[in-house]
Motif scaffolding. Structure first.
Motif, PDB file in Angstrom:
ATOM      1  N   PRO A 148      28.556 -10.195  14.042  1.00 24.03           N
ATOM      2  CA  PRO A 148      28.707 -10.455  15.377  1.00 24.03           C
ATOM      3  C   PRO A 148      28.937  -9.047  16.154  1.00 24.03           C
ATOM      4  O   PRO A 148      28.719  -7.689  15.606  1.00 24.03           O
ATOM      5  CB  PRO A 148      30.576 -10.960  15.285  1.00 24.03           C
ATOM      6  CG  PRO A 148      31.040 -10.373  14.203  1.00 24.03           C
ATOM      7  CD  PRO A 148      29.672 -10.485  13.023  1.00 24.03           C
ATOM      8  N   GLY A 192      29.980  -5.816  17.789  1.00 21.36           N
ATOM      9  CA  GLY A 192      30.784  -4.712  17.145  1.00 21.36           C
ATOM     10  C   GLY A 192      31.048  -4.720  15.672  1.00 21.36           C
ATOM     11  O   GLY A 192      31.920  -3.722  15.153  1.00 21.36           O
ATOM     12  N   VAL A 198      38.724   3.629  16.286  1.00 21.31           N
ATOM     13  CA  VAL A 198      37.934   2.505  15.616  1.00 21.31           C
ATOM     14  C   VAL A 198      37.135   2.818  14.413  1.00 21.31           C
ATOM     15  O   VAL A 198      36.415   3.811  14.312  1.00 21.31           O
ATOM     16  CB  VAL A 198      37.075   1.823  16.841  1.00 21.31           C
ATOM     17  CG1 VAL A 198      36.106   0.958  16.273  1.00 21.31           C
ATOM     18  CG2 VAL A 198      37.581   1.613  18.060  1.00 21.31           C
ATOM     19  N   GLY A 231      29.302  -3.256  13.504  1.00 19.93           N
ATOM     20  CA  GLY A 231      28.964  -1.884  12.876  1.00 19.93           C
ATOM     21  C   GLY A 231      27.662  -1.727  12.447  1.00 19.93           C
ATOM     22  O   GLY A 231      27.034  -0.781  12.071  1.00 19.93           O
TER      23      GLY A 231
END
Ligand SMILES: Nc1ncnc2c1ncn2[C@@H]1O[C@H](COP(=O)(O)OP(=O)(O)OP(=O)(O)O)[C@@H](O)[C@H]1O
Length: 303
Positions: A38, A40, A17, A42
């Motif tokens: 949103p 995820g 990832v 980062g």
């Protein structure tokens, strides 16, 4: 003057990832910056690089011009992670004192509690606090050492409206005292209420970095709401100026428009028998979704 935060070309992966992909961000003294994106996207990873909890795989991160992992850079930093563990048997007052003792010029206990409306709970063991009270205490603890930079990861998650407003006011006051604040939020109204500058993050990349007004203006999205007679068949999303159209449970149509004037002209020119036309500005969420969407389309176009 040296920037408070300087992230240059930072990439961070976790296995397969890529949490951050070549992110650059500079935050100057006294700014109040909202990181929006949103799940995820980062955001938390970015904060962890700034606070020195993690290192980037490549690129550089500077905090007050120094290494974020060194104690001298971190002494002027206050943070509240998404979840905070509080020692359950200590009282609110004791925890405030304990944290304050780690700093050279901490806020007096009374001031820290008053800023967050926690004065009445000074003798309560933290284990007996409600979730919202714990959250307010956690943010108060981030400020006890009078940090020059405050990093807040979703500071008002789980708070009711009143507690959220107390917290917002406390953050505004602390910022007005001269501090730099960098916060992430899922609450768009929170970013709108607090941030002067908005950095939109999606898929580990900075999609937009501008003033709140400019980020909204960038997409210039409007919501056009109207009714159509039953059985009337027109593909509103395909009209000039429209980007999408959806029918609500009440039967009314909401059309998101990149150019609302053009859309209305087309409705009239094509004799669409609409009624009850309303027009509203887009929310930050809608603006953000459009930005993410455009990025995806750009990528698809490149492939
Ligand atoms: N320790 C880790 N191990 C593996 N993957 C991780 C780790 N930390 C983050 N990730 C992954 O990196 C990506 C970015 O996560 P990050 O927590 O930074 O996002 P976020 O924008 O803060 O999301 P949220 O709003 O849900 O907190 C996600 O895909 C996440 O699953």
């Amino acid at each position: 003057m040296t920037a408070v935060v300087e992230v240059a070309g930072a990439t961070r992966t976790f296995g397969a990832v890529t949490a951050l992909d070549d992110v650059s961000l500079t935050v100057g003294h006294g700014e109040l910056v909202g990181l929006l994106g949103p799940n995820g996207a980062g955001k938390t990873t970015l904060l962890s690089l700034v606070s020195g909890l993690r290192r980037p795989d490549s690129g550089t991160v500077r905090l007050f011009g120094g290494d974020p992992r060194s104690a001298s850079s971190r002494i002027a930093l206050g943070t509240t992670p998404q979840e905070t563990g509080l020692p359950p048997t200590l009282t609110v007052g004791e925890v405030v004192d304990l944290v304050g003792k780690h700093y050279p010029a901490p806020m007096p206990r009374g001031e820290a509690l008053a800023r967050f409306g926690l004065e009445d709970l000074v003798r309560r063991q933290t284990g007996g606090l409600s979730g919202g009270q714990k959250r307010r205490l956690a943010v108060a603890l981030a400020l006890v050492g009078r940090p020059r930079l405050v990093l807040l990861d979703e500071p008002t998650t789980g708070l009711d409206v009143e507690a959220r407003h107390i917290l917002w006011q406390a953050l505004r006051d602390y910022h007005a005292d001269g501090a730099t604040v960098l916060l992430t939020s899922h609450y768009l109204e929170e970013i709108e209420a607090l941030a002067q500058r908005v950095v939109v993050i999606g898929g580990g990349r900075v999609l937009a970095d501008d003033s709140l007004a400019s980020v909204l203006g960038l997409v210039a999205l409007r919501r056009v709401i109207l009714s159509l007679p039953p059985g009337h068949d027109v593909d509103l999303a395909r009209l000039p100026g429209a980007t999408s159209a959806q029918q609500g449970l009440d039967g009314r149509w909401t059309v998101l428009a990149s150019d609302a004037d053009r859309l209305v002209r087309a409705l009239v020119a094509q004799d669409v028998p609409f009624s009850g036309l309303e027009m509203r500005g887009a929310s930050l969420e809608e603006a953000f979704l459009t930005l993410t969407h455009e990025e995806t389309h750009d990528e698809e176009a490149v492939r």
